[in-house]
Design a protein around this motif. Structure first.
Motif, mmCIF file in Angstrom:
data_model
loop_
_atom_site.group_PDB
_atom_site.id
_atom_site.type_symbol
_atom_site.label_atom_id
_atom_site.label_comp_id
_atom_site.label_asym_id
_atom_site.label_seq_id
_atom_site.Cartn_x
_atom_site.Cartn_y
_atom_site.Cartn_z
ATOM 1 N N THR A 143 0.840 -1.194 0.000
ATOM 2 C CA THR A 143 0.000 0.000 0.000
ATOM 3 C C THR A 143 0.878 1.248 0.000
ATOM 4 O O THR A 143 1.878 1.308 0.711
ATOM 5 C CB THR A 143 -0.939 0.027 1.213
ATOM 6 O OG1 THR A 143 -1.732 1.200 1.152
ATOM 7 C CG2 THR A 143 -0.188 0.023 2.537
ATOM 8 N N LEU A 144 0.510 2.214 -0.809
ATOM 9 C CA LEU A 144 1.252 3.474 -0.852
ATOM 10 C C LEU A 144 0.728 4.447 0.191
ATOM 11 O O LEU A 144 1.421 5.377 0.583
ATOM 12 C CB LEU A 144 1.152 4.110 -2.239
ATOM 13 C CG LEU A 144 1.953 3.390 -3.334
ATOM 14 C CD1 LEU A 144 1.625 3.962 -4.700
ATOM 15 C CD2 LEU A 144 3.445 3.495 -3.071
ATOM 16 N N HIS A 145 -0.520 4.258 0.600
ATOM 17 C CA HIS A 145 -1.117 5.069 1.660
ATOM 18 C C HIS A 145 -1.794 4.106 2.623
ATOM 19 O O HIS A 145 -2.387 3.131 2.193
ATOM 20 C CB HIS A 145 -2.179 6.025 1.109
ATOM 21 C CG HIS A 145 -1.625 7.143 0.297
ATOM 22 N ND1 HIS A 145 -1.422 7.036 -1.047
ATOM 23 C CD2 HIS A 145 -1.229 8.385 0.631
ATOM 24 C CE1 HIS A 145 -0.912 8.179 -1.500
ATOM 25 N NE2 HIS A 145 -0.787 9.014 -0.506
ATOM 26 N N GLY A 146 -1.738 4.429 3.931
ATOM 27 C CA GLY A 146 -2.431 3.576 4.882
ATOM 28 C C GLY A 146 -3.915 3.533 4.567
ATOM 29 O O GLY A 146 -4.549 2.485 4.519
ATOM 30 N N ILE A 147 -4.455 4.704 4.317
ATOM 31 C CA ILE A 147 -5.878 4.820 4.036
ATOM 32 C C ILE A 147 -6.044 5.086 2.545
ATOM 33 O O ILE A 147 -5.262 5.813 1.956
ATOM 34 C CB ILE A 147 -6.496 5.972 4.862
ATOM 35 C CG1 ILE A 147 -7.972 6.126 4.577
ATOM 36 C CG2 ILE A 147 -5.777 7.282 4.637
ATOM 37 C CD1 ILE A 147 -8.655 7.116 5.520
ATOM 38 N N GLU A 148 -7.052 4.452 1.988
ATOM 39 C CA GLU A 148 -7.312 4.709 0.566
ATOM 40 C C GLU A 148 -7.698 6.171 0.393
ATOM 41 O O GLU A 148 -8.546 6.672 1.136
ATOM 42 C CB GLU A 148 -8.455 3.816 0.089
ATOM 43 C CG GLU A 148 -8.576 3.777 -1.401
ATOM 44 C CD GLU A 148 -9.618 2.748 -1.836
ATOM 45 O OE1 GLU A 148 -10.262 2.995 -2.851
ATOM 46 O OE2 GLU A 148 -9.801 1.723 -1.135
ATOM 47 N N CYS A 149 -7.043 6.850 -0.537
ATOM 48 C CA CYS A 149 -7.292 8.282 -0.685
ATOM 49 C C CYS A 149 -8.749 8.555 -1.022
ATOM 50 O O CYS A 149 -9.320 7.915 -1.888
ATOM 51 C CB CYS A 149 -6.371 8.884 -1.728
ATOM 52 S SG CYS A 149 -4.702 9.055 -1.097
#
Lengths: 102, 533
Positions: free
Chosen positions: A56-62
């Motif tokens: 994952t590039l971000h913890g939370i999906e943008c």
């Protein structure tokens, strides 16, 4: 478990690629710290990855509206931008010659 | 009680009602700054007089003229019957990593010592529009790279108002110190691995890292773009809620800023915590520190007074009607720092390539052979050691031949850290938590120069905070007592995505239930000295 280390040769190559110059003492300190950090990073190699896990590039999906339209928008006061430049010539950033350029 | 001790809510309500002028508030704040802050941070590093060693040094630059203009405008609006904004007359400091049009914005780095941005960061703009008075730019670790504020190129670095021989934490150290020393009521910080919450804990104030995307990053100089979060620092939970209310929201100028509507955070505080399910995890009781030769992680227990404070907070909240759920597994939290070393360094290296002495900021004064030489020398002279270290480490970890082992793997471990939290918060899961209660830090504030230079030990001071950054979750640190040395202890509440209202409710309930406890009457040392004079 023995762990990998960053060699002085690789370190000096990285310094060049990073467009940096270091004193001898600074280089010695940074290489030591990099290898100490690497001993922490190497803990990742022991993590049993869950089979279905995806990177994952971000913890939370943008949740954003997404990128703006790729449309040129002029900055209202380019003179303010140029005013912050170390050297300006004819309304452009001025730099020394590029090696090998005519 | 002096004006400087008033909450932001109280100040704003009195200014809005015309009972107090913004100008009076401003003068009181400036007077406090002049009494306790001492020299601002400077590149000109001279030996300090002994008296300066006892000062806070929260600021790189005061913006008195700007604040005076803002105060006059607030007072004019009140006099004319216009709405002066919900933060009318509230003194605020801004971490010097946010742009403010026409005002030097340095990131505490020599390479930007003279940079005057042509635009203002969105969260700063929102604070100004709400009537805040911007008192100055707060000192920090260079480019936010650190956990003690000692890596700032602008010396003296900030001190901890509770004991000036201790660090205020970092990287938002100047921000937290300015709030704790009652120089301002609020500060805007950033949190990439704990840089709001750790200094808030060290300085005995409230610091909130919002959900990633809750607050716009436009105008924030990027460190690690997938982790950076702007957020509030305040002296109590209500003020943190108020400030978050103002800075939260979608911004077309930041494509990662969320379109999820912000809750009414102040209203949420009134809901109480009866029935709230609060988790405690055995994975937040130790540090997992590497052996430099073998790479094995060894356990170190956190400071006992801190783990006791967490358990005490749980008991207080149980008495208020919350359900305490023990033994919540978050097993991948111990890999948070190794993962952070990879993700944050790779992103930092990418972000720091833009500083080259061409478009803005510092340029070497030396004769150079060509453009490449100019860039090399400018970066060599302009960046401090920590910035160079992060560039080099990021380049190594993302380079061909190593990226698969390190960067790609770190992104998977990051997903596993996130999954642990998803399981804990899953409404249909075994624990179905509303919030998780943990320590904010493993120790209270350490002494200046004790850790600085040991970059691994420094990074591990973020072990309790950084998981929330990896997972993108909101988390808040609130004061949870004092240790035997009268240094503040912070306790942390972590919540599900976009549930800042939930963690604020938890923090507020604990705060209100402990208002009469003796430790809350103890004041930071620099304020006790002022009274003694």
């Amino acid at each position: 478990m023995s762990i990998s280390k960053i060699s002085p040769e690789l370190f000096h190559k990285l310094v060049g690629l990073a467009a940096l110059e270091l004193t001898y003492a600074e280089g010695a300190y940074l290489l030591t710290e990099m290898n100490h950090q690497l001993s922490s990073v190497n803990a990742l190699l022991q993590v049993p990855l869950e089979e279905d896990i995806q990177p994952t590039l971000h913890g939370i999906e943008c949740q954003g509206a997404g990128p703006r339209a790729d449309v040129w928008q002029p900055f209202p006061t380019p003179s303010e931008i140029l005013a912050g430049a170390p050297e300006v010539e004819d309304g452009m950033f001025a730099v020394p010659d590029v090696k090998g350029a005519k | 009680m002096s004006l400087n001790q008033f909450s932001a809510l109280h100040v704003a309500s009195r200014v809005r009602a015309g009972e107090l002028s913004a100008r009076e508030v401003l003068e009181s704040s400036l007077s406090q700054i002049h009494a306790v802050d001492g020299l601002p941070g400077s590149l000109d590093q001279k030996p300090l007089e002994p008296a300066e060693e006892q000062k806070v040094h929260a600021f790189i630059r005061l913006t008195e003229d700007l604040a005076r203009q803002q105060a006059e405008e607030v007072d004019r609006k009140v006099a004319d019957g216009e709405d002066p904004g919900i933060l009318a007359g509230v003194p605020v400091s801004i971490k010097d990593i946010f742009t403010l049009q026409g005002i030097e914005t340095t990131a505490a780095s020599r390479i930007l010592y003279n940079f005057k941005p042509p635009y203002t960061a969105t969260p700063v703009k929102k604070l100004i529009e709400a009537g805040a008075l911007i008192l100055g730019k707060a000192n920090l670790d260079e480019f936010t790279f650190g956990s003690s504020s000692e890596s700032s190129a602008f010396k003296p670095a900030p001190n901890n108002p509770w004991n000036p021989s201790r660090v205020p934490g970092g990287s938002s150290g100047g921000s937290a110190a300015s709030v704790a020393a009652e120089e301002v009521a609020l500060s805007l910080g950033t949190d990439t691995g704990g840089s709001i919450r750790q200094p808030a804990a060290f300085c005995g104030v409230v610091g909130l890292k919002p959900t990633y995307g809750r607050v716009s990053r436009y105008g924030l100089m990027a460190f690690s773009s997938s982790l950076d979060c702007p957020g509030p620092i305040a002296r109590n939970v209500s003020d943190a809620a108020l400030m978050l209310q103002i800075i939260a929201g979608n911004d077309p100028k930041d494509s990662t800023s969320s379109v999820v509507p912000a809750a009414n955070y102040l209203e949420a505080l009134k809901e109480g915590i009866k029935g709230l399910r609060i988790g405690l995890s055995p994975d937040y009781t130790h540090l997992f520190y590497p052996d430099f030769e073998t790479g094995e992680l060894a356990m170190e227990a956190i400071q006992k007074e801190i783990s006791d404070a967490v358990l005490y907070a749980a008991s207080v909240m149980a008495d208020l009607g919350a359900e305490i759920v023990e033994n919540v597994p978050l097993p991948n939290a111990k890999y948070s720092i190794p993962t952070y070393f990879v993700v944050s360094r790779v992103e930092a290296a990418s972000n720091l390539h833009r500083f080259d002495g061409v478009k803005y900021g510092y340029r070497t004064p030396l004769e150079v052979e060509d453009l490449q030489d100019l860039i090399r020398r400018t970066r060599a002279e302009g960046f401090g050691s920590e910035a160079k270290l992060r560039i080099l480490m990021g380049m190594y970890l993302s380079s061909e031949g190593f990226a698969a082992n390190y960067y790609q793997r770190a992104l998977k471990v990051r997903a596993m850290i996130r999954r642990d939290f998803e399981r804990a918060f899953d409404p249909h899961g075994e624990h179905h938590l509303d919030v998780i209660l943990t320590p904010t830090t493993a120790t209270t504030a350490f002494k200046r120069n004790d850790v600085f230079g040991n970059t691994v030990r420094m990074q591990y001071s973020d072990q309790m905070t950084v998981s929330a950054n990896h997972a993108g979750l909101p988390a808040v640190s609130v004061p949870g007592g004092l240790d035997a040395d009268h240094l503040p202890i912070g306790i942390q509440f972590i919540g599900p995505d976009f549930r800042e209202d939930m963690i604020l409710r938890a923090g507020y309930a604990y705060e209100q239930a402990t208002l009469d406890e003796a430790w809350r009457a103890v004041r930071p040392a620099v304020l006790r000295q002022e009274v003694a004079k």
